[in-house]
Design an enzyme around this catalytic site. Structure first.
Site, PDB file in Angstrom:
ATOM      1  N   GLU A 133       0.829  -1.213   0.000  1.00 39.19           N
ATOM      2  CA  GLU A 133       0.000   0.000   0.000  1.00 39.19           C
ATOM      3  C   GLU A 133       0.861   1.260   0.000  1.00 39.19           C
ATOM      4  O   GLU A 133       0.966   1.932  -1.006  1.00 39.19           O
ATOM      5  CB  GLU A 133      -1.000  -0.045   1.154  1.00 39.19           C
ATOM      6  CG  GLU A 133      -2.094  -1.082   0.871  1.00 39.19           C
ATOM      7  CD  GLU A 133      -3.113  -1.259   1.972  1.00 39.19           C
ATOM      8  OE1 GLU A 133      -2.798  -0.993   3.149  1.00 39.19           O
ATOM      9  OE2 GLU A 133      -4.245  -1.684   1.656  1.00 39.19           O
TER      10      GLU A 133
HETATM   11  C1  HEC Z   1      -2.985   1.472  -1.902  1.00 42.88           C
HETATM   12  C2  HEC Z   1      -4.381   1.688  -1.552  1.00 42.88           C
HETATM   13  C3  HEC Z   1      -4.682   2.213  -0.183  1.00 42.88           C
HETATM   14  C4  HEC Z   1      -4.034   3.213   0.513  1.00 42.88           C
HETATM   15  C5  HEC Z   1      -2.817   4.004   0.107  1.00 42.88           C
HETATM   16  C6  HEC Z   1      -4.768   3.389   1.734  1.00 42.88           C
HETATM   17  N1  HEC Z   1      -5.834   2.541   1.772  1.00 42.88           N
HETATM   18 FE1  HEC Z   1      -7.250   2.458   3.192  1.00 42.88          FE
HETATM   19  N2  HEC Z   1      -7.957   0.781   2.412  1.00 42.88           N
HETATM   20  C7  HEC Z   1      -7.589   0.231   1.205  1.00 42.88           C
HETATM   21  C8  HEC Z   1      -8.218  -1.046   1.036  1.00 42.88           C
HETATM   22  C9  HEC Z   1      -8.083  -1.954  -0.165  1.00 42.88           C
HETATM   23  C10 HEC Z   1      -8.961  -1.277   2.192  1.00 42.88           C
HETATM   24  C11 HEC Z   1      -9.704  -2.569   2.550  1.00 42.88           C
HETATM   25  C12 HEC Z   1      -8.586  -3.541   2.929  1.00 42.88           C
HETATM   26  C13 HEC Z   1      -8.991  -4.746   3.713  1.00 42.88           C
HETATM   27  O1  HEC Z   1     -10.159  -4.900   4.034  1.00 42.88           O
HETATM   28  O2  HEC Z   1      -8.087  -5.541   4.029  1.00 42.88           O
HETATM   29  C14 HEC Z   1      -8.803  -0.084   3.037  1.00 42.88           C
HETATM   30  C15 HEC Z   1      -9.458   0.121   4.247  1.00 42.88           C
HETATM   31  C16 HEC Z   1      -9.445   1.328   4.924  1.00 42.88           C
HETATM   32  C17 HEC Z   1     -10.328   1.682   6.008  1.00 42.88           C
HETATM   33  C18 HEC Z   1     -11.422   0.808   6.599  1.00 42.88           C
HETATM   34  C19 HEC Z   1     -12.722   1.113   5.905  1.00 42.88           C
HETATM   35  C20 HEC Z   1     -13.816   0.145   6.233  1.00 42.88           C
HETATM   36  O3  HEC Z   1     -14.980   0.431   5.915  1.00 42.88           O
HETATM   37  O4  HEC Z   1     -13.533  -0.930   6.752  1.00 42.88           O
HETATM   38  C21 HEC Z   1     -10.003   2.954   6.395  1.00 42.88           C
HETATM   39  C22 HEC Z   1     -10.649   3.778   7.487  1.00 42.88           C
HETATM   40  C23 HEC Z   1      -8.902   3.376   5.564  1.00 42.88           C
HETATM   41  N3  HEC Z   1      -8.608   2.369   4.682  1.00 42.88           N
HETATM   42  C24 HEC Z   1      -8.233   4.580   5.687  1.00 42.88           C
HETATM   43  C25 HEC Z   1      -6.997   4.821   5.076  1.00 42.88           C
HETATM   44  C26 HEC Z   1      -6.081   5.879   5.471  1.00 42.88           C
HETATM   45  C27 HEC Z   1      -6.320   6.878   6.581  1.00 42.88           C
HETATM   46  C28 HEC Z   1      -5.001   5.781   4.641  1.00 42.88           C
HETATM   47  C29 HEC Z   1      -3.739   6.593   4.666  1.00 42.88           C
HETATM   48  C30 HEC Z   1      -2.944   6.533   5.888  1.00 42.88           C
HETATM   49  C31 HEC Z   1      -5.269   4.680   3.734  1.00 42.88           C
HETATM   50  N4  HEC Z   1      -6.468   4.115   4.046  1.00 42.88           N
HETATM   51  C32 HEC Z   1      -4.427   4.316   2.699  1.00 42.88           C
HETATM   52  C33 HEC Z   1      -6.718   0.809   0.301  1.00 42.88           C
HETATM   53  C34 HEC Z   1      -5.811   1.790   0.638  1.00 42.88           C
END
Ligand code: HEC
Ligand code: HEC
Length: 370
Positions: free
Chosen positions: A129
């Protein structure tokens, strides 16, 4: 005779009462999400969190920010089957929206984390990520004068305020401002009886009645914050070599010696290793769902119509499927109504945040050296 009628009435009332106590419901979203005692939301913390959220320097090669995958232009999700990933990688899950996520008590499709503070640290360190090391990130942030100033103001009690926990706290505080509750459904529930049209009201009745969606999608954010096996079909993209590589990596990290034996994402099972959790995923919110296709953990459904057809069939075809899913026998008109209701969960004013201008490194004339 009279007594008989009275008794029947009384029993009926009692049953109704018992039902209403037990039956899960849906309702309007409160104005402000809850916040933890040790991380009160303050304007300066939100300002800092906003910069960090949009700053790709939180990633190893400076190319990926939170906004890359939770994009304000895509209702804070990402309209792609699988989420974007760190360069040279592919993600193995669909990227959910962070809009209104502050109201939830489980994070990620597999619910492996419970708070926004804990969550924010995960993608920063994840090799597929943002691929960043916390200690190096702290040094990077310390070389940016504006961040030195903002961390000090946002965390005045801390002697050494630039640390990974405070990075996460500031981002979480910002996420608590990415909320909305002015959908036609919210307005209807607050008493504006013409906020929803007839078809939408019919859809709502189906949602809590015949279609049974409310059994899992309940509470103000349309999630019971629990896990269920719905039997979502495999998406063929899950066989892509790099998607597999990422999935295998995650499964191995979870303690499995032979990740190759799984040909798809089994969600909660990889966390608990319990048979009953094979293919279980967290119930996602349905708010603003019309704006965040494609759907499910693997983005397998392109439209809400496909999702409704899936539930109409009684969900997927797996042995441990939830007993709450049964074929629904919805008429075409009922399917349309259900979809109209899902569309009534879209906010009128989706919060939008312009990408902010990011503060330069100390002595940096401009990005790229001027
Ligand atoms: C490269 C893509 C990527 C980046 C960069 C990323 N995310 Fe995500 N995020 C995802 C994905 C895909 C999921 C679901 C992953 C899983 O369920 O394992 C997720 C899940 C989440 C969730 C949970 C949402 C839920 O409904 O369960 C949150 C809150 C979140 N991310 C916030 C952030 C924040 C704040 C950052 C930066 C620090 C960030 N993400 C960076 C792809 C990303
Ligand atoms: C047994 C619990 C359960 C019931 C009943 C249920 N859902 Fe779901 N729903 C889930 C789970 C769990 C997921 C996530 C599944 C996955 O990603 O594999 C989901 C996902 C969804 C999604 C995709 C959301 C997104 O952001 O990807 C929609 C839309 C949806 N459900 C609508 C409905 C509707 C409409 C009904 C009623 C016809 C319904 N659900 C009934 C548990 C349930």
């Amino acid at each position: 005779m009279r007594r008989g009628i009275l008794a029947t009435l009384l029993v009926g009332l009692l049953l109704n009462y018992a039902d209403s106590k037990k039956a899960p419901t849906i309702g309007p979203l409160p104005d402000r999400p809850p916040e933890p005692k040790d991380n009160p939301t303050t304007p300066v913390k939100v300002e800092l969190g906003k910069l960090l959220y949009f700053d790709p320097r939180l990633s190893g090669d400076g190319s990926v920010s939170c906004a890359t995958c939770h994009d304000p232009n895509h209702a804070w999700g990402k309209r792609r089957v699988m989420s974007p990933a760190y360069p040279e990688n592919k993600h193995f899950r669909h990227s959910p929206t962070v809009l209104n996520v502050a109201y939830n008590t489980l994070m990620f499709w597999d619910g492996r984390v419970k708070t926004l503070e804990e969550q924010a640290k995960k993608p920063i360190a994840s090799p597929f990520e943002m691929n960043m090391n916390y200690d190096l990130l702290v040094e990077r942030l310390k070389s940016i004068p504006k961040y030195r100033e903002l961390f000090k103001k946002a965390f005045p009690e801390d002697k050494d305020p630039i640390n990974i926990d405070n990075v996460a706290k500031a981002i979480a505080a910002f996420e608590r401002t990415i909320v909305c509750n002015d959908s036609p459904f919210d307005r209807y529930m607050r008493g504006e009886k013409d906020a929803m049209d007839e078809l939408q009201i019919k859809g709502m009745k189906l949602f809590v009645g015949k279609a049974g969606c409310v059994k899992c999608h309940n509470g103000p954010n349309f999630t019971d914050n629990k896990f269920h096996v719905t039997g979502v079909p495999k998406n063929k993209i899950e066989d892509d070599a790099l998607v597999r590589a990422t999935r295998n990596f995650v499964i191995r990290q979870a303690g499995f010696k032979d990740p190759e034996r799984f040909d798809r994402d089994l969600g909660r099972y990889f966390i608990t290793k319990k048979e009953k959790d094979k293919g279980a995923f967290k119930t996602p919110t349905l708010r603003n769902v019309a704006l965040t296709p494609p759907y499910m953990h693997n983005g397998v459904f392109k439209t809400l119509d496909e999702v409704i057809e899936f539930y109409n069939r009684g969900g997927g075809d797996v042995p441990n499927k939830s007993p709450l899913l049964k074929p629904l026998n919805l008429t075409e008109e009922e399917k349309r109504a259900l979809k109209a209701f899902l569309e009534a969960l879209t906010c009128e004013n989706i919060p939008y945040v312009e990408e902010p201008e990011l503060p330069p490194y100390e002595g940096e004339i401009a990005k790229g050296g001027g």
